[in-house]
Design an enzyme around this catalytic site. Structure first.
Site, PDB file in Angstrom:
ATOM      1  N   HIS A   1      16.509  58.276  33.455  1.00  0.00           N
ATOM      2  CA  HIS A   1      17.097  58.592  34.769  1.00  0.00           C
ATOM      3  C   HIS A   1      16.546  59.876  35.374  1.00  0.00           C
ATOM      4  O   HIS A   1      16.805  60.164  36.534  1.00  0.00           O
ATOM      5  CB  HIS A   1      18.622  58.693  34.639  1.00  0.00           C
TER       6      HIS A   1
ATOM      7  N   ASP B   1      14.016  65.874  41.068  1.00  0.00           N
ATOM      8  CA  ASP B   1      15.139  64.964  40.829  1.00  0.00           C
ATOM      9  C   ASP B   1      14.572  63.591  40.510  1.00  0.00           C
ATOM     10  O   ASP B   1      13.662  63.127  41.207  1.00  0.00           O
ATOM     11  CB  ASP B   1      16.007  64.872  42.107  1.00  0.00           C
TER      12      ASP B   1
HETATM   13  C1  GDG Z   1      20.903  61.555  37.364  1.00  0.00           C
HETATM   14  C2  GDG Z   1      19.527  62.018  37.825  1.00  0.00           C
HETATM   15  C3  GDG Z   1      19.364  59.984  39.274  1.00  0.00           C
HETATM   16  C4  GDG Z   1      28.739  63.912  43.306  1.00  0.00           C
HETATM   17  N1  GDG Z   1      29.743  64.700  43.727  1.00  0.00           N
HETATM   18  C5  GDG Z   1      30.862  63.958  43.693  1.00  0.00           C
HETATM   19  C6  GDG Z   1      30.519  62.680  43.247  1.00  0.00           C
HETATM   20  N2  GDG Z   1      29.214  62.676  43.021  1.00  0.00           N
HETATM   21  C7  GDG Z   1      28.441  61.512  42.570  1.00  0.00           C
HETATM   22  C8  GDG Z   1      27.548  61.053  43.691  1.00  0.00           C
HETATM   23  C9  GDG Z   1      26.422  60.354  42.943  1.00  0.00           C
HETATM   24  C10 GDG Z   1      26.387  61.106  41.621  1.00  0.00           C
HETATM   25  O1  GDG Z   1      27.598  61.854  41.506  1.00  0.00           O
HETATM   26  C11 GDG Z   1      25.229  62.089  41.563  1.00  0.00           C
HETATM   27  O2  GDG Z   1      24.045  61.354  41.387  1.00  0.00           O
HETATM   28  P1  GDG Z   1      22.594  61.978  41.618  1.00  0.00           P
HETATM   29  O3  GDG Z   1      21.608  60.877  41.529  1.00  0.00           O
HETATM   30  O4  GDG Z   1      22.575  62.646  42.944  1.00  0.00           O
HETATM   31  O5  GDG Z   1      22.386  63.087  40.498  1.00  0.00           O
HETATM   32  P2  GDG Z   1      22.587  63.252  38.869  1.00  0.00           P
HETATM   33  O6  GDG Z   1      24.021  63.334  38.504  1.00  0.00           O
HETATM   34  O7  GDG Z   1      21.757  64.418  38.489  1.00  0.00           O
HETATM   35  O8  GDG Z   1      21.981  61.883  38.242  1.00  0.00           O
HETATM   36  C12 GDG Z   1      19.246  61.511  39.237  1.00  0.00           C
HETATM   37  C13 GDG Z   1      20.641  59.516  38.640  1.00  0.00           C
HETATM   38  O9  GDG Z   1      20.854  60.092  37.339  1.00  0.00           O
HETATM   39  C14 GDG Z   1      20.677  57.981  38.503  1.00  0.00           C
HETATM   40  O10 GDG Z   1      19.575  57.524  37.794  1.00  0.00           O
HETATM   41  O11 GDG Z   1      19.344  59.567  40.633  1.00  0.00           O
HETATM   42  O12 GDG Z   1      17.937  61.883  39.649  1.00  0.00           O
HETATM   43  O13 GDG Z   1      19.426  63.447  37.773  1.00  0.00           O
HETATM   44  O14 GDG Z   1      26.733  59.011  42.700  1.00  0.00           O
HETATM   45  O15 GDG Z   1      28.287  60.207  44.535  1.00  0.00           O
HETATM   46  N3  GDG Z   1      31.408  61.689  43.106  1.00  0.00           N
HETATM   47  C15 GDG Z   1      32.706  61.982  43.433  1.00  0.00           C
HETATM   48  N4  GDG Z   1      33.110  63.221  43.848  1.00  0.00           N
HETATM   49  C16 GDG Z   1      32.219  64.233  43.997  1.00  0.00           C
HETATM   50  O16 GDG Z   1      32.611  65.343  44.381  1.00  0.00           O
HETATM   51  N5  GDG Z   1      33.630  61.019  43.329  1.00  0.00           N
END
Ligand code: GDG
Length: 475
Positions: free
Chosen positions: A157, A372
């Protein structure tokens, strides 16, 4: 077909929402995989420190979870010290943040063995095993050694770094050999897949040869397919929730509270786990630069940053939080007036509906990670813009930049460039905004979580060649 899924973190937070539904833990991997696993009959294997309950099983919200108990000290070495302080920074090419420790590496090996044992126990011969992420890179090889005919997939990921960065990891050969136990190794972008191929061939030369769409390992050769499978989101669910009456009302309330309508203020948004890879500090500096360079926007521009607490026990994260708190305070102190503060900073996790409300209320989203793997926030912001409005400013160092061509691309280190992109977004004609957003929404709707999981699993089952995913991707 039953999928036995292995991922470090279990998806259920143990809490329930107002309607009594189980609440999920926050993070990209959980957001992506819960829709896949709650639809099927498989099992999700995750770790749990002994002091939090150790071994166990939980069933809720259509998910079956098996928890692998790990002694606390071993868990700390594996998770905090090795996964989060060594692999995470290095794979994001942030070498100075990386710390390497032999005792922690031994804990990592031991926990990977525990996962492999649990997986073997859960898996029948015709099941497939799908291993996820950088915590469990040794598992595919352990499974292959124990059961050579098992179908094993692995998905990373986070980014895979270039060879010269990957080789810094003292046990890089073991990690790569671990992954080569799989039948199929998937990454978000073709660039990461190519860096993996090159690293494998250069580190394990002799044993490993490149072949079309993958790698041949050992003699006689066993074929490991390597490919790009850009992860998607549950776009339909985001669009549906964004359209609900309750959300509409909440959006209006929020915009009134920010005085967006009454004083024609522009609302910009950032949403991230508080992590140094997400570029939050640099983003705040870009907002400061924007207000300095374009003073006519003072009083008419609000930047809301939602920062979800993450890895709060790791020193680098504490230091970064102090820096971000300091920058937000300084910028508000410099520019703020009685009726206006440029930065609203929320240091907590929001319930899902509130998150969607913020997405819909924002005229522009600033998604500017330093690196990312993909970044789901960029996709979620677009999916909720059911009015085809809003501008996405996106780091070219996020995997999502390979797909979301309607975004304004920025280099997150270029503070002036990001400030200029904000100004460009604010000046963008309506027609162009709609055209860009509509194109991104369509792409995201077609390449959703189901598309991603089924493309990966079909490929894993088929045994064919896979290099070009059906989506159009840049490197
Ligand atoms: C890893 C990789 C890759 C965030 N704040 C809140 C909240 N979130 C949720 C978002 C989103 C998730 O968390 C964050 O996903 P990201 O992809 O932006 O980042 P990572 O956590 O670092 O994820 C990344 C991912 O895995 C998937 O393969 O895209 O590159 O680093 O879904 O919505 N959810 C809630 N409240 C919040 O305040 N409910």
């Amino acid at each position: 077909m039953r999928v036995v899924l292995l991922a470090n973190r279990q998806p259920l937070s143990g809490r329930t929402d107002a309607a009594g539904r189980p609440q999920l833990t926050v993070g990209g991997l959980v957001s992506a995989l819960v829709p896949v696993m709650s639809a099927g009959s498989g099992v999700w294997i995750a770790s749990r420190p002994e002091s939090s309950g150790g071994d166990g099983r939980i069933e809720a919200g259509g998910l079956a979870v098996r928890l692998v108990g790990v002694p606390d000290a071993e868990h700390a070495g594996y998770y905090q010290a090795l996964a989060n302080r060594a692999i995470w920074p290095l794979f994001h090419s942030l070498i100075p943040f990386a710390h390497f420790d032999l005792a922690a590496w031994k804990d990592y090996v031991r926990v990977n063995e525990r996962f492999a044992e649990a997986a073997l126990d859960e898996t029948a011969d015709d099941d497939v095993v799908w291993v996820h992420d950088y915590h469990l890179m040794l598992v595919p090889r352990l499974l292959r050694q124990a059961r050579p005919s098992l179908r094993i997939g692995f998905f990373l990921h986070i980014p895979f770094p270039p060879f010269e960065v990957a080789r810094v990891f003292p046990w890089a050969r073991e990690l790569i050999a671990g992954l080569l136990g799989a039948d199929l190794v998937g990454f978000h972008t073709r660039g990461y897949a190519e860096d993996f191929d090159e690293t494998a061939v250069r580190l394990l030369h002799g044993d490993v040869r490149r072949s079309e769409g993958g790698i041949n390992v050992g003699r006689p050769a066993r074929r490991v397919r390597v490919g790009a499978f850009p992860i998607g989101i549950d776009a339909r669910a985001f669009a549906r929730e964004a359209a609900e009456r309750q959300t509409e009302i909440a959006v209006q309330r929020l915009r009134v509270a920010l005085r967006a309508e009454e004083e024609h203020r522009i609302v910009a948004l950032g949403v991230d786990r508080l992590d140094y890879t997400k570029g939050i500090l640099e983003r705040l500096l870009a907002v400061e630069q924007f207000l300095t360079a374009y003073p006519r926007w003072r009083g008419r521009f609000v930047f809301v940053q939602v920062a979800v607490p993450s890895r709060t026990r790791v020193e680098e994260y504490r230091r970064m939080k102090r820096q971000i708190d300091g920058a937000a305070g300084r910028i508000n102190g410099t520019f703020g007036e009685a009726g206006w503060m440029p930065i609203r900073y929320l240091y907590r996790s929001l319930p899902r509906r509130e998150l969607i409300t913020y997405y819909r209320a924002a005229d522009l989203a600033l998604v500017t990670p330093l690196r990312d793997g993909m970044n789901l926030v960029a996709k979620e912001y677009c999916a909720t813009r059911i009015d085809d409005d809003g501008v996405l400013i996106l780091s070219e160092l996020a995997g999502a930049a390979s797909e979301l061509h309607g975004a304004l691309r920025v280099n997150p280190y270029d503070i002036e460039g990001v400030a200029q992109a904000i100004a460009q977004a604010l000046a963008m004609p309506n027609e162009e905004r709609h055209r860009r957003m509509a194109a991104m929404r369509e792409h995201i709707a077609r390449h959703d979580t189901d598309w991603w999981a089924s493309t990966f699993l079909t490929e894993l089952m088929s045994g064919g060649l896979h290099r070009e995913p059906p989506a159009l991707l840049d490197a």
